[in-house]
Every structure is written in structure tokens, then in C-alpha cells.
Design an enzyme around this catalytic site. Structure first.
Site, PDB file in Angstrom:
ATOM      1  N   TYR A 283       0.831  -1.204   0.000  1.00  0.00           N
ATOM      2  CA  TYR A 283       0.000   0.000   0.000  1.00  0.00           C
ATOM      3  C   TYR A 283       0.869   1.260   0.000  1.00  0.00           C
ATOM      4  CZ  TYR A 283      -3.713   3.214   1.649  1.00  0.00           C
ATOM      5  OH  TYR A 283      -4.610   4.251   1.794  1.00  0.00           O
TER       6      TYR A 283
ATOM      7  N   GLY B 214       3.072   1.388  -3.010  1.00  0.00           N
ATOM      8  CA  GLY B 214       2.160   1.538  -4.152  1.00  0.00           C
ATOM      9  C   GLY B 214       1.752   2.995  -4.327  1.00  0.00           C
ATOM     10  N   LYS B 215       1.413   3.629  -3.211  1.00  0.00           N
ATOM     11  CA  LYS B 215       0.998   5.039  -3.270  1.00  0.00           C
ATOM     12  C   LYS B 215       2.183   5.932  -3.645  1.00  0.00           C
ATOM     13  CE  LYS B 215      -3.391   4.831  -1.944  1.00  0.00           C
ATOM     14  NZ  LYS B 215      -4.522   5.359  -2.714  1.00  0.00           N
TER      15      LYS B 215
ATOM     16  N   GLY C 188      -1.017   0.990  23.089  1.00  0.00           N
ATOM     17  CA  GLY C 188      -1.993   2.060  22.833  1.00  0.00           C
ATOM     18  C   GLY C 188      -1.377   3.451  22.859  1.00  0.00           C
TER      19      GLY C 188
ATOM     20  N   THR D 181      -0.095   7.080  18.131  1.00  0.00           N
ATOM     21  CA  THR D 181      -1.075   8.149  17.918  1.00  0.00           C
ATOM     22  C   THR D 181      -1.568   8.172  16.468  1.00  0.00           C
ATOM     23  OG1 THR D 181       0.541   9.813  17.254  1.00  0.00           O
ATOM     24  CG2 THR D 181       0.081   9.618  19.636  1.00  0.00           C
ATOM     25  N   ARG D 182      -2.750   8.745  16.307  1.00  0.00           N
ATOM     26  CA  ARG D 182      -3.310   9.038  14.985  1.00  0.00           C
ATOM     27  C   ARG D 182      -4.072  10.354  15.107  1.00  0.00           C
ATOM     28  NH1 ARG D 182      -0.543   5.230  14.110  1.00  0.00           N
ATOM     29  NH2 ARG D 182      -0.934   3.434  12.748  1.00  0.00           N
TER      30      ARG D 182
ATOM     31  N   PRO E  75       2.783   2.365  12.432  1.00  0.00           N
ATOM     32  CA  PRO E  75       3.443   3.649  12.688  1.00  0.00           C
ATOM     33  C   PRO E  75       3.190   4.140  14.118  1.00  0.00           C
ATOM     34  CG  PRO E  75       2.272   3.706  10.597  1.00  0.00           C
ATOM     35  CD  PRO E  75       1.870   2.437  11.283  1.00  0.00           C
TER      36      PRO E  75
HETATM   37  P1  NAD Z   1     -12.639   2.067   0.416  1.00  0.00           P
HETATM   38  O1  NAD Z   1     -11.992   0.735   0.492  1.00  0.00           O
HETATM   39  O2  NAD Z   1     -13.929   2.278   1.137  1.00  0.00           O
HETATM   40  O3  NAD Z   1     -12.865   2.491  -1.089  1.00  0.00           O
HETATM   41  C1  NAD Z   1     -12.052   2.074  -2.145  1.00  0.00           C
HETATM   42  C2  NAD Z   1     -12.952   1.807  -3.334  1.00  0.00           C
HETATM   43  O4  NAD Z   1     -12.143   1.418  -4.436  1.00  0.00           O
HETATM   44  C3  NAD Z   1     -13.938   0.662  -3.071  1.00  0.00           C
HETATM   45  O5  NAD Z   1     -15.214   1.027  -3.526  1.00  0.00           O
HETATM   46  C4  NAD Z   1     -13.355  -0.497  -3.854  1.00  0.00           C
HETATM   47  O6  NAD Z   1     -14.319  -1.429  -4.270  1.00  0.00           O
HETATM   48  C5  NAD Z   1     -12.696   0.254  -5.017  1.00  0.00           C
HETATM   49  N1  NAD Z   1     -11.596  -0.495  -5.634  1.00  0.00           N
HETATM   50  C6  NAD Z   1     -10.567  -1.116  -5.012  1.00  0.00           C
HETATM   51  N2  NAD Z   1      -9.739  -1.679  -5.907  1.00  0.00           N
HETATM   52  C7  NAD Z   1     -10.264  -1.392  -7.135  1.00  0.00           C
HETATM   53  C8  NAD Z   1      -9.875  -1.700  -8.463  1.00  0.00           C
HETATM   54  N3  NAD Z   1      -8.777  -2.427  -8.716  1.00  0.00           N
HETATM   55  N4  NAD Z   1     -10.659  -1.254  -9.480  1.00  0.00           N
HETATM   56  C9  NAD Z   1     -11.784  -0.542  -9.238  1.00  0.00           C
HETATM   57  N5  NAD Z   1     -12.201  -0.225  -8.004  1.00  0.00           N
HETATM   58  C10 NAD Z   1     -11.441  -0.639  -6.964  1.00  0.00           C
HETATM   59  O7  NAD Z   1     -11.559   3.118   0.911  1.00  0.00           O
HETATM   60  P2  NAD Z   1     -11.695   4.661   1.206  1.00  0.00           P
HETATM   61  O8  NAD Z   1     -11.459   4.845   2.664  1.00  0.00           O
HETATM   62  O9  NAD Z   1     -12.911   5.222   0.587  1.00  0.00           O
HETATM   63  O10 NAD Z   1     -10.415   5.211   0.448  1.00  0.00           O
HETATM   64  C11 NAD Z   1     -10.501   5.830  -0.822  1.00  0.00           C
HETATM   65  C12 NAD Z   1      -9.128   6.285  -1.244  1.00  0.00           C
HETATM   66  O11 NAD Z   1      -8.602   7.208  -0.305  1.00  0.00           O
HETATM   67  C13 NAD Z   1      -8.118   5.142  -1.371  1.00  0.00           C
HETATM   68  O12 NAD Z   1      -7.313   5.366  -2.495  1.00  0.00           O
HETATM   69  C14 NAD Z   1      -7.303   5.260  -0.108  1.00  0.00           C
HETATM   70  O13 NAD Z   1      -5.993   4.799  -0.293  1.00  0.00           O
HETATM   71  C15 NAD Z   1      -7.327   6.765   0.138  1.00  0.00           C
HETATM   72  N6  NAD Z   1      -7.158   7.057   1.577  1.00  0.00           N
HETATM   73  C16 NAD Z   1      -8.155   6.790   2.466  1.00  0.00           C
HETATM   74  C17 NAD Z   1      -7.932   7.046   3.818  1.00  0.00           C
HETATM   75  C18 NAD Z   1      -8.981   6.772   4.854  1.00  0.00           C
HETATM   76  O14 NAD Z   1      -8.717   6.997   6.056  1.00  0.00           O
HETATM   77  N7  NAD Z   1     -10.169   6.346   4.525  1.00  0.00           N
HETATM   78  C19 NAD Z   1      -6.695   7.565   4.238  1.00  0.00           C
HETATM   79  C20 NAD Z   1      -5.718   7.788   3.281  1.00  0.00           C
HETATM   80  C21 NAD Z   1      -5.957   7.555   1.946  1.00  0.00           C
HETATM   81  N1  UDP Z   2      -5.904  -0.276  16.381  1.00  0.00           N
HETATM   82  C1  UDP Z   2      -6.161  -0.784  17.648  1.00  0.00           C
HETATM   83  N2  UDP Z   2      -7.259  -1.571  17.812  1.00  0.00           N
HETATM   84  C2  UDP Z   2      -8.095  -1.893  16.789  1.00  0.00           C
HETATM   85  C3  UDP Z   2      -7.814  -1.396  15.505  1.00  0.00           C
HETATM   86  C4  UDP Z   2      -6.706  -0.579  15.336  1.00  0.00           C
HETATM   87  O1  UDP Z   2      -5.426  -0.525  18.604  1.00  0.00           O
HETATM   88  O2  UDP Z   2      -9.075  -2.635  17.039  1.00  0.00           O
HETATM   89  C5  UDP Z   2      -4.741   0.629  16.221  1.00  0.00           C
HETATM   90  C6  UDP Z   2      -3.763   0.218  15.124  1.00  0.00           C
HETATM   91  O3  UDP Z   2      -2.790  -0.658  15.637  1.00  0.00           O
HETATM   92  C7  UDP Z   2      -3.187   1.572  14.722  1.00  0.00           C
HETATM   93  C8  UDP Z   2      -4.328   2.561  14.965  1.00  0.00           C
HETATM   94  O4  UDP Z   2      -5.233   1.896  15.819  1.00  0.00           O
HETATM   95  O5  UDP Z   2      -2.122   1.908  15.588  1.00  0.00           O
HETATM   96  C9  UDP Z   2      -5.052   3.001  13.700  1.00  0.00           C
HETATM   97  O6  UDP Z   2      -5.395   1.839  12.975  1.00  0.00           O
HETATM   98  P1  UDP Z   2      -6.274   1.950  11.647  1.00  0.00           P
HETATM   99  O7  UDP Z   2      -6.307   0.577  11.043  1.00  0.00           O
HETATM  100  O8  UDP Z   2      -7.566   2.606  11.951  1.00  0.00           O
HETATM  101  O9  UDP Z   2      -5.465   2.949  10.716  1.00  0.00           O
HETATM  102  P2  UDP Z   2      -3.947   2.931  10.154  1.00  0.00           P
HETATM  103  O10 UDP Z   2      -3.140   1.959  10.919  1.00  0.00           O
HETATM  104  O11 UDP Z   2      -4.064   2.546   8.738  1.00  0.00           O
HETATM  105  O12 UDP Z   2      -3.474   4.306  10.370  1.00  0.00           O
END
Ligand code: NAD
Ligand code: UDP
Length: 315
Positions: A148, A151-152, A210, A213-214, A275
Site C-alpha cells: 500500500y 504503491g501510493k 496504545g 497516535t493518529r 506507525p
Molecule cells: P474504500 O476501500 O472504502 O474504497 C475504495 C474503493 O475502491 C472501493 O469502492 C473499492 O471497491 C474500489 N476499488 C478497489 N480496488 C479497485 C480496483 N482495482 N478497481 C476498481 N475499483 C477498486 O476506501 P476509502 O477509505 O474510501 O479510500 C478511498 C481512497 O482514499 C483510497 O485510495 C485510499 O488509499 C485513500 N485514503 C483513504 C484514507 C482513509 O482513512 N479512509 C486515508 C488515506 C488515503
Molecule cells: N488499532 C487498535 N485496535 C483496533 C484497531 C486498530 O489498537 O481494534 C490501532 C492500530 O494498531 C493503529 C491505529 O489503531 O495503531 C489506527 O489503525 P487503523 O487501522 O484505523 O489505521 P492505520 O493503521 O491505517 O493508520
């Protein structure tokens, strides 16, 4: 071009963020093509637009090329939660690289502006704090999050090369943790886990001690930021997130104390490559977009809790 004639393509439009963006653009009079393969997205999120003259749904995988005539591409397709993007990590990397390559190719061919949904994960386990856009990150290239994160990162790099080589108009949003209605119940993320557990009277799970942070941003604020960025002249990368930093323990205790049920905290092993700190600097977004989040964490959490409560009561 008048706003109402803008044709938008939203990849990942049936997902959490994408479906809120669909709502926002159609409500402001624009046309939307929602493209999704329904891996983590759901028809329920966009059902209310089926049959609307400004809405079209295309079931398609972004790893395959597609030809469409659009003005703007909001490229969000990619699973976002660790359990979903780690389900098939090779597919996740393909979605980021090939998906973004295909969407940039489309943008170039039809002269569309493209906004790429990048992530705070490009900073990995950050050494500088808070994270500013010029920080180039501390990412493990071989870890379980790297499909991920890397990839990004390669997708951002592709965006820049399309801009430099082909003058493609790009916008890059680095999105920090976002929450709100339409998150999946089973996505394993902190907010969905803790809210579901508290509604069901189960132990609240904490990975590690725990202390990590986020900074959580409510979805409506995030969508405001994406729209402002797309309409601005700033190509990014730009952080979009809520700078209020909380530890996982603080969040779990807050949810426990808000609940009418007796809830316990349950400490589980820490996740690999989790992280330790995450907080966006949003100085750039404030300056360039005049944007900052408006919804307080307790307000957003209550809206999300009500949504989960409703979903769980009909399941
Ligand atoms: P999500 O999983 O709810 O939505 C992703 C959507 O993309 C889904 O509808 C899924 O079916 C579709 N998808 C996945 N792979 C695909 C493919 N190969 N072809 C076509 N469709 C595909 O996630 P989200 O939270 O809505 O995130 C949306 C975007 O924002 C993502 O790119 C994610 O990386 C980015 N993002 C989200 C967060 C967050 O906290 N939600 C944080 C950082 C970045
Ligand atoms: N986390 C947790 N309990 C849960 C789910 C997540 O303690 O049931 C923690 C996880 O380890 C991370 C933070 O919460 O440190 C945020 O996790 P999340 O999956 O929401 O987002 P990301 O790790 O992608 O930032």
C-alpha cells in the site's frame, strides 16, 4: 466551463470516501461516472443515485484500461484499510501502479485534470513530527504495509512524471486517517472496531500499549478539502487531515467512558510496522485552500456511532 457541465469520473466511487464525493458533486449540479470493482465498495453507498440523470455506474477494475470522455478524474480506487489491502497485497500494488497509470493515460488522452488520493502512509513510520509535505518519509519497502505505502509512493511519482512529460494536470491529496458513516463494519480499523465493540458490549481491542497516535478527520471535512484542492491551482502533494493528535488509548478510554455499557480494554499484540505517531501539518492547505477541519472528534464520533447503531440494528 460552467460547473453543471463538468463530467467527473470517480474511481472507487462506491467506497467510503468515493460515495461521499459522489453525493457532493451531484448535489452541486455536476455529472458523475462512478467506476468501481466492488472489492470494498458497496452498491448500498450509491443506490440512492441509480436512475438519476447525472449519475452513471460502471463496474470495472482500474488495473484494466478504459476509454471515457470526462473533464475530471478523482482517482480513489484502492482498498484503504490494512486488512483489506493485505488480503491480496500483489493486487493492491497492481491497483496502485497499473490503476494510476491507466487513469493518468486516460487523463492525458482526453485532457482531464486528475486528483490522486494518496495517503499519510507515504510517510511510513515518520521521524519528523508533525509531517509536512516536504518530508520524504520512513517507509519499510519490504514490510506487510509496503504494498500500500510503496504503491501510493510510486503512484505519486507517476503523477509527477505525467505532469513533467505530458503536462497532465495533476492534484495529489495526502489523506490522513478519515472516519464517518459508510465505513465498513468489518474493515478492522480503529474507529469501526471500537464503535462496533462498544455497541455490542464487547471488550475494546488495543494493539500494543496504545501509546501510538493518529489524527482522525471527519469525512465531510475531508471531502471539502478534496473539492477545494481539485478546484485550486495547487498540484500538491498536499496533506489533508485533522491535526488533533490522540493516542489509541485516549480514544479507547473516551469511547469506553461515553458508553452506557460496562466496557473493558483488551490489549493485544502490536501490529507489524504499525506507525508510532501520525499528525499532519496542514499549514499548506490552510494557506493555499483556506481549509481546515471544522468537525470536532466527539461530534464526528457521535454521528458515526449513530450510523453503526442503525446498521447493526438491521443486521
Ligand atoms: P474504500 O476501500 O472504502 O474504497 C475504495 C474503493 O475502491 C472501493 O469502492 C473499492 O471497491 C474500489 N476499488 C478497489 N480496488 C479497485 C480496483 N482495482 N478497481 C476498481 N475499483 C477498486 O476506501 P476509502 O477509505 O474510501 O479510500 C478511498 C481512497 O482514499 C483510497 O485510495 C485510499 O488509499 C485513500 N485514503 C483513504 C484514507 C482513509 O482513512 N479512509 C486515508 C488515506 C488515503
Ligand atoms: N488499532 C487498535 N485496535 C483496533 C484497531 C486498530 O489498537 O481494534 C490501532 C492500530 O494498531 C493503529 C491505529 O489503531 O495503531 C489506527 O489503525 P487503523 O487501522 O484505523 O489505521 P492505520 O493503521 O491505517 O493508520
Amino acid at each position: 466551463m460552467s460547473k453543471s457541465s463538468l463530467r467527473n469520473l470517480i474511481t472507487g466511487g462506491a467506497g467510503f470516501l468515493g460515495s461521499h464525493l459522489v453525493d457532493r458533486l451531484i448535489k452541486s449540479g455536476e455529472k458523475v461516472i462512478c467506476l468501481d470493482n466492488f472489492f470494498t465498495g458497496s452498491k448500498k453507498n450509491i443506490d440512492h443515485w441509480i436512475g438519476h440523470p447525472s449519475f452513471e455506474l460502471i463496474i470495472h477494475d482500474v488495473t484494466q484500461p478504459i476509454k471515457l470522455d470526462v473533464d475530471r478524474i478523482w482517482h480513489l480506487a484502492c482498498p484503504a484499510s490494512p486488512i483489506h489491502y493485505q488480503f491480496n497485497p500483489i493486487k493492491t500494488a497492481k491497483t496502485s501502479f497499473l490503476g494510476t497509470y491507466n487513469m493518468l493515460g486516460l487523463a492525458r488522452r482526453v485532457g482531464a485534470r486528475i486528483l490522486f488520493a494518496s495517503t499519510s502512509e507515504v510517510y511510513g513510520d515518520p521521524i519528523t513530527h508533525p509531517q509536512t509535505e516536504d518530508y520524504s518519509g520512513n517507509v519499510n519497502p519490504t514490510g506487510i504495509r509496503s504494498c500500500y505505502n510503496e504503491g501510493k509512493r510510486v503512484a505519486e511519482s507517476l503523477c509527477y512524471d505525467y505532469m513533467r512529460m505530458h503536462k497532465t494536470q495533476i492534484r495529489i491529496a495526502r489523506i490522513f486517517n478519515t472516519y464517518g458513516p459508510r465505513m465498513l463494519l468489518n474493515d478492522g480499523r480503529l474507529i469501526s472496531n471500537l464503535l462496533t465493540q462498544s455497541i455490542n458490549g464487547k471488550d475494546l481491542t488495543i494493539y500494543g500499549n496504545g501509546k501510538q497516535t493518529r489524527s482522525f478527520c471527519f469525512v465531510d471535512d475531508l471531502i471539502d478539502g478534496l473539492v477545494l484542492l481539485m478546484n485550486s491551482n495547487n498540484k500538491g502533494p498536499m496533506n489533508l487531515g485533522n491535526p488533533e493528535e490522540l493516542s489509541i488509548l485516549e480514544i479507547a478510554k473516551f469511547i469506553r467512558d461515553q458508553s452506557e455499557k460496562e466496557l473493558n480494554l483488551k490489549f493485544l499484540s502490536e501490529l507489524e510496522d504499525d506507525p508510532s505517531r501520525r499528525k499532519p501539518s496542514i499549514d499548506l492547505a490552510r494557506k493555499e485552500l483556506n481549509w481546515k477541519p471544522k468537525i470536532l472528534f466527539n461530534e464526528g464520533l457521535e454521528i458515526t456511532r449513530e450510523y453503526f447503531q442503525k446498521i447493526l440494528s438491521v443486521e
